[in-house]
Scaffold this motif. Structure first.
Motif, PDB file in Angstrom:
ATOM      1  N   VAL A 165       5.030   3.137 -11.288  1.00  0.00           N
ATOM      2  CA  VAL A 165       5.719   3.640 -10.105  1.00  0.00           C
ATOM      3  C   VAL A 165       4.784   4.592  -9.376  1.00  0.00           C
ATOM      4  CG1 VAL A 165       7.549   5.163  -9.263  1.00  0.00           C
ATOM      5  CG2 VAL A 165       8.104   3.372 -10.886  1.00  0.00           C
ATOM      6  N   GLY A 166       4.685   4.431  -8.072  1.00  0.00           N
ATOM      7  CA  GLY A 166       3.839   5.304  -7.282  1.00  0.00           C
ATOM      8  C   GLY A 166       4.564   5.853  -6.070  1.00  0.00           C
ATOM      9  N   LEU A 167       4.178   7.035  -5.641  1.00  0.00           N
ATOM     10  CA  LEU A 167       4.699   7.622  -4.400  1.00  0.00           C
ATOM     11  C   LEU A 167       3.530   8.250  -3.658  1.00  0.00           C
ATOM     12  CD1 LEU A 167       7.946   9.530  -3.764  1.00  0.00           C
ATOM     13  CD2 LEU A 167       5.802  10.518  -2.959  1.00  0.00           C
ATOM     14  N   THR A 168       3.362   7.859  -2.408  1.00  0.00           N
ATOM     15  CA  THR A 168       2.247   8.340  -1.593  1.00  0.00           C
ATOM     16  C   THR A 168       2.770   8.863  -0.263  1.00  0.00           C
ATOM     17  OG1 THR A 168       0.721   6.737  -2.586  1.00  0.00           O
ATOM     18  CG2 THR A 168       0.090   7.685  -0.465  1.00  0.00           C
ATOM     19  N   VAL A 169       2.226   9.995   0.159  1.00  0.00           N
ATOM     20  CA  VAL A 169       2.579  10.574   1.457  1.00  0.00           C
ATOM     21  C   VAL A 169       1.304  10.709   2.278  1.00  0.00           C
ATOM     22  CG1 VAL A 169       3.603  12.537   2.673  1.00  0.00           C
ATOM     23  CG2 VAL A 169       4.484  11.877   0.422  1.00  0.00           C
ATOM     24  N   VAL A 170       1.305  10.143   3.477  1.00  0.00           N
ATOM     25  CA  VAL A 170       0.158  10.263   4.385  1.00  0.00           C
ATOM     26  C   VAL A 170       0.685  10.590   5.778  1.00  0.00           C
ATOM     27  CG1 VAL A 170      -1.318   8.689   3.079  1.00  0.00           C
ATOM     28  CG2 VAL A 170       0.161   7.795   4.872  1.00  0.00           C
ATOM     29  N   ALA A 171      -0.192  11.142   6.607  1.00  0.00           N
ATOM     30  CA  ALA A 171       0.234  11.512   7.962  1.00  0.00           C
ATOM     31  C   ALA A 171      -0.930  11.404   8.930  1.00  0.00           C
ATOM     32  CB  ALA A 171       0.784  12.933   7.969  1.00  0.00           C
ATOM     33  N   ASP A 172      -0.583  11.185  10.203  1.00  0.00           N
ATOM     34  CA  ASP A 172      -1.562  11.284  11.275  1.00  0.00           C
ATOM     35  C   ASP A 172      -0.974  12.208  12.340  1.00  0.00           C
ATOM     36  OD1 ASP A 172       0.290   9.778  12.760  1.00  0.00           O
ATOM     37  OD2 ASP A 172      -0.713   7.890  12.271  1.00  0.00           O
ATOM     38  N   ASN A 173      -1.520  12.191  13.520  1.00  0.00           N
ATOM     39  CA  ASN A 173      -1.053  13.120  14.553  1.00  0.00           C
ATOM     40  C   ASN A 173       0.383  12.848  15.004  1.00  0.00           C
ATOM     41  OD1 ASN A 173      -3.507  14.460  14.588  1.00  0.00           O
ATOM     42  ND2 ASN A 173      -4.366  13.116  16.161  1.00  0.00           N
ATOM     43  N   GLU A 174       0.848  11.629  14.819  1.00  0.00           N
ATOM     44  CA  GLU A 174       2.165  11.260  15.341  1.00  0.00           C
ATOM     45  C   GLU A 174       3.208  10.959  14.279  1.00  0.00           C
ATOM     46  OE1 GLU A 174       1.634   8.031  18.008  1.00  0.00           O
ATOM     47  OE2 GLU A 174       0.536   9.219  19.503  1.00  0.00           O
ATOM     48  N   THR A 175       2.802  10.410  13.126  1.00  0.00           N
ATOM     49  CA  THR A 175       3.781   9.959  12.137  1.00  0.00           C
ATOM     50  C   THR A 175       3.481  10.466  10.736  1.00  0.00           C
ATOM     51  OG1 THR A 175       2.567   7.904  11.697  1.00  0.00           O
ATOM     52  CG2 THR A 175       4.241   7.852  13.440  1.00  0.00           C
ATOM     53  N   VAL A 176       4.532  10.470   9.927  1.00  0.00           N
ATOM     54  CA  VAL A 176       4.422  10.742   8.492  1.00  0.00           C
ATOM     55  C   VAL A 176       4.954   9.514   7.767  1.00  0.00           C
ATOM     56  CG1 VAL A 176       5.157  12.193   6.572  1.00  0.00           C
ATOM     57  CG2 VAL A 176       4.756  13.206   8.816  1.00  0.00           C
ATOM     58  N   THR A 177       4.216   9.043   6.768  1.00  0.00           N
ATOM     59  CA  THR A 177       4.599   7.848   6.033  1.00  0.00           C
ATOM     60  C   THR A 177       4.774   8.180   4.557  1.00  0.00           C
ATOM     61  OG1 THR A 177       3.410   6.399   7.561  1.00  0.00           O
ATOM     62  CG2 THR A 177       3.943   5.499   5.403  1.00  0.00           C
ATOM     63  N   ILE A 178       5.898   7.740   4.001  1.00  0.00           N
ATOM     64  CA  ILE A 178       6.171   7.897   2.572  1.00  0.00           C
ATOM     65  C   ILE A 178       6.293   6.503   1.988  1.00  0.00           C
ATOM     66  CG2 ILE A 178       7.699   8.860   0.816  1.00  0.00           C
ATOM     67  CD1 ILE A 178       8.779  10.761   3.005  1.00  0.00           C
ATOM     68  N   GLU A 179       5.504   6.229   0.959  1.00  0.00           N
ATOM     69  CA  GLU A 179       5.502   4.903   0.343  1.00  0.00           C
ATOM     70  C   GLU A 179       5.911   5.009  -1.119  1.00  0.00           C
ATOM     71  OE1 GLU A 179       2.363   1.489   0.834  1.00  0.00           O
ATOM     72  OE2 GLU A 179       1.741   2.756  -0.843  1.00  0.00           O
ATOM     73  N   VAL A 180       6.905   4.220  -1.502  1.00  0.00           N
ATOM     74  CA  VAL A 180       7.342   4.124  -2.898  1.00  0.00           C
ATOM     75  C   VAL A 180       7.025   2.713  -3.365  1.00  0.00           C
ATOM     76  CG1 VAL A 180       9.290   4.204  -4.492  1.00  0.00           C
ATOM     77  CG2 VAL A 180       9.180   5.803  -2.562  1.00  0.00           C
ATOM     78  N   LEU A 181       6.253   2.587  -4.446  1.00  0.00           N
ATOM     79  CA  LEU A 181       5.836   1.252  -4.853  1.00  0.00           C
ATOM     80  C   LEU A 181       5.931   1.060  -6.365  1.00  0.00           C
ATOM     81  CD1 LEU A 181       2.643   1.265  -6.085  1.00  0.00           C
ATOM     82  CD2 LEU A 181       2.213   1.963  -3.742  1.00  0.00           C
ATOM     83  N   ASP A 182       5.978  -0.200  -6.754  1.00  0.00           N
ATOM     84  CA  ASP A 182       5.931  -0.574  -8.173  1.00  0.00           C
ATOM     85  C   ASP A 182       5.139  -1.861  -8.295  1.00  0.00           C
ATOM     86  OD1 ASP A 182       7.783  -3.063  -8.402  1.00  0.00           O
ATOM     87  OD2 ASP A 182       9.041  -1.630  -7.317  1.00  0.00           O
ATOM     88  N   LYS A 183       4.935  -2.318  -9.533  1.00  0.00           N
ATOM     89  CA  LYS A 183       4.169  -3.540  -9.781  1.00  0.00           C
ATOM     90  C   LYS A 183       4.988  -4.533 -10.587  1.00  0.00           C
ATOM     91  CE  LYS A 183      -0.333  -1.217  -9.527  1.00  0.00           C
ATOM     92  NZ  LYS A 183      -1.611  -0.929 -10.238  1.00  0.00           N
ATOM     93  N   GLY A 184       6.284  -4.549 -10.326  1.00  0.00           N
ATOM     94  CA  GLY A 184       7.177  -5.449 -11.036  1.00  0.00           C
ATOM     95  C   GLY A 184       7.218  -6.830 -10.430  1.00  0.00           C
ATOM     96  N   LYS A 185       8.298  -7.579 -10.777  1.00  0.00           N
ATOM     97  CA  LYS A 185       8.403  -8.976 -10.358  1.00  0.00           C
ATOM     98  C   LYS A 185       8.641  -9.126  -8.856  1.00  0.00           C
ATOM     99  CE  LYS A 185      11.794  -9.557 -13.098  1.00  0.00           C
ATOM    100  NZ  LYS A 185      12.844 -10.202 -13.914  1.00  0.00           N
ATOM    101  N   GLY A 186       9.044  -8.043  -8.189  1.00  0.00           N
ATOM    102  CA  GLY A 186       9.220  -8.093  -6.751  1.00  0.00           C
ATOM    103  C   GLY A 186      10.416  -8.929  -6.325  1.00  0.00           C
TER     104      GLY A 186
END
Length: 309
Positions: free
Chosen positions: A224-245
């Motif tokens: 399980v992963g959680l990543t937060v990134v941002a630029d001048n206009e937006t903030v992005t939060i990503e929640v990911l896994d490596k399961g069967k999808g």
């Protein structure tokens, strides 16, 4: 002089005759359009009205009528989807309530009528009853939460949110569970303070839904992963896994109300189908966007995007 008057009279007669023919053609065309509309509506047809005419106004009228017919077809399709969604909702809710309640009744009957249980065994059964009751209460709460969201009764309290702290707080709540289940955990939250305008409780609810989803249905990947990134206009939060999808053919429907994804071999299912729908509604109320992508056993991700505050 007589020749001139005769010519004028002939021209007037010709003009009147042309007007008569034009009016007659117009009347015929209007009757055709009227009858065609009645037929299309009664047959619930998606056919369009086609008519060759040099009358500019009539062509414009036909264009507007065809646009209205398009809208009518979309309305019928939306109603059909709503009926299917309602039927699916009743089926899912009935199943998801009936199953744990049946188990609870079974446990209670055993506790009530079987005197051979030791106090420890009775306590263990009561603990199982408690878990099932909590599951039922959670499902009912989700159902009413979605009802409030769709009726507009759930009002968000928007303010400036410190995203880094919210994400850390939510992840900490799952950390012990992830470690005990043998998950690899990858958290990427920048040290620089990031903010967005929204409802903090709603954001926590969204992240809880997405992380619970990743743990439950991505368990085969043990990541399980959680990543937060941002630029001048937006903030992005990503929640990911490596399961069967989720199969590609069904990915565009996962946010539908009470839509579930099932695998006939593994009975993989998206619970009651409420969590992701609630997450989407809350995200949209905060003027954000939620997206999904899935490559089985490689990367299944939910991506939240909000305006940078």
């Amino acid at each position: 002089m007589i020749v001139i008057l005769t010519t004028i009279i002939l021209l007037l007669l010709l003009l009147l005759f042309q007007q008569y023919l034009s009016k007659r053609r117009l009347g015929k065309n209007l009757r055709y359009i009227s009858n065609k509309i009645k037929l299309l509506i009664s047959n619930k047809s998606s056919e369009r009205i086609l008519l060759m005419t040099e009358d500019k106004q009539l062509r414009e009228l036909l264009m507007k009528i065809n646009q209205l017919l398009d809208y009518h077809q979309e309305y019928l399709a939306d109603n059909a989807r709503m009926r299917m969604s309602l039927n699916r909702m009743l089926t899912n809710i009935s199943h998801d309530l009936k199953t744990p309640l049946t188990v609870v009744l079974g446990y209670l009957e055993n506790i009530q009528y079987d005197n051979d249980y030791t106090p420890e065994e009775r306590n263990a059964l009561l603990a199982k009853v408690s878990v099932k009751v909590i599951d039922v209460a959670s499902l009912i709460n989700k159902f009413f939460d979605l009802a409030k969201l769709e009726s507009g009764d759930w009002k968000l309290d928007s303010k400036r949110i410190h995203i880094n702290e919210v994400c850390r707080k939510v992840v900490v709540g799952y950390y012990d569970t992830l470690i005990n289940k043998g998950f690899d955990v990858e958290i990427n939250i920048p040290k620089e303070a990031l903010y967005l305008y929204g409802d903090e409780d709603a954001l926590i609810r969204i992240l809880n839904n997405l992380l619970s989803n990743a743990i439950c249905y991505g368990k085969d990947g043990k990541f399980v992963g959680l990543t937060v990134v941002a630029d001048n206009e937006t903030v992005t939060i990503e929640v990911l896994d490596k399961g069967k999808g989720i199969p590609h053919s069904k990915q565009d429907r996962i946010f539908e109300r009470l839509y579930t994804v099932k695998d006939s071999k593994t009975e993989f299912a998206e619970g009651s189908g409420l969590g992701l729908t609630i997450s989407k509604r809350l995200t949209e109320q905060m003027e954000g966007k939620i997206e999904f992508s899935s490559v089985p056993y490689s990367r299944t991700a939910f991506i939240l995007t909000f305006k940078n505050a």
